[in-house]
Enzyme design. Structure first.
Site, PDB file in Angstrom:
ATOM      1  N   MET A 122       0.777  -1.322  -0.281  1.00  0.00           N
ATOM      2  CA  MET A 122      -0.030   0.367  -0.339  1.00  0.00           C
ATOM      3  C   MET A 122       0.945   1.188  -0.273  1.00  0.00           C
ATOM      4  O   MET A 122       1.910   1.240   0.908  1.00  0.00           O
ATOM      5  CB  MET A 122      -0.733  -0.147   1.346  1.00  0.00           C
ATOM      6  CG  MET A 122      -0.316   0.257   2.234  1.00  0.00           C
ATOM      7  SD  MET A 122      -1.388   0.866   3.844  1.00  0.00           S
ATOM      8  CE  MET A 122      -1.785   2.971   2.764  1.00  0.00           C
ATOM      9  N   HIS A 123       0.516   2.042  -0.701  1.00  0.00           N
ATOM     10  CA  HIS A 123       0.835   3.166  -0.512  1.00  0.00           C
ATOM     11  C   HIS A 123       0.323   5.088  -0.827  1.00  0.00           C
ATOM     12  O   HIS A 123      -1.012   4.275  -1.564  1.00  0.00           O
ATOM     13  CB  HIS A 123       2.201   3.611  -2.306  1.00  0.00           C
ATOM     14  CG  HIS A 123       1.793   2.984  -3.316  1.00  0.00           C
ATOM     15  ND1 HIS A 123       1.646   1.862  -3.710  1.00  0.00           N
ATOM     16  CD2 HIS A 123       1.093   3.978  -4.245  1.00  0.00           C
ATOM     17  CE1 HIS A 123       1.447   1.940  -4.532  1.00  0.00           C
ATOM     18  NE2 HIS A 123       1.091   2.368  -5.186  1.00  0.00           N
TER      19      HIS A 123
END
Ligand SMILES: [Zn+2]
Length: 169
Positions: A122-123
């Site tokens: 995730m980012h």
């Protein structure tokens, strides 16, 4: 109306990157501090890494990711969540001081169907916006106009960070 094509040859790196499942680019960045400049790493903090997106939607597009290879908020612990939010605030500040955007889009894509290019790590996307940046080229062709080199921008953001007590490497 006859359809015309606009060349965006830099997209090939992104497309080939999607096909190459062997390496997560965020984990690669985390593990190779000696390559921080080449990998466009802006900040390292206890639980997160902040990098310039190599395939930006707009000038100054930053990615904030946990160091751990986790897919979503559910897998993040409280410390990671807090740090990601604080870094989002720092990213807004650094970009505001450096390149003076008129607004921001900030968000996360979970899952490929939602537009995630790297669904397994995730980012948070921090995308600066300017009045009028959604021009006909963008709207009609899925092409982006970027006016500053990534290396130049990385240097500018580092300078801004060091003079404003923002995170560092
Ligand atoms: Zn990863």
């Amino acid at each position: 109306m006859k359809r015309k094509n606009l060349w965006a040859p830099w997209r090939i790196g992104y497309i080939q990157g999607l096909a190459d499942k062997s390496e997560c680019f965020i984990c690669r960045d985390v593990k190779n501090p000696q390559d921080d400049n080449d990998n466009l790493v802006l900040w390292r903090s206890k639980n997160c890494i902040t990098v310039l997106n190599r395939f930006p939607y707009n000038n100054g597009h930053l990615l904030i990711a946990p160091v751990r290879h986790i897919a979503d908020f559910e897998q993040a612990n409280d410390e990671e969540l807090l740090e990601m939010m604080k870094l989002t605030r720092s990213a807004q500040k650094a970009l505001s001081l450096s390149i003076k955007p008129h607004g921001f889009n900030i968000g996360v894509n979970f899952g490929r169907c939602a537009g995630a290019g790297l669904p397994e790590h995730m980012h948070i996307h921090v995308v600066p916006r300017w009045k009028g940046d959604t021009n006909f080229v963008r709207t009609c062709s899925d092409a982006y106009l970027i006016s500053q080199s990534l290396e130049e921008l990385l240097e500018l953001l580092k300078q801004t960070s060091s003079t404003n007590e923002l995170p560092a490497l």
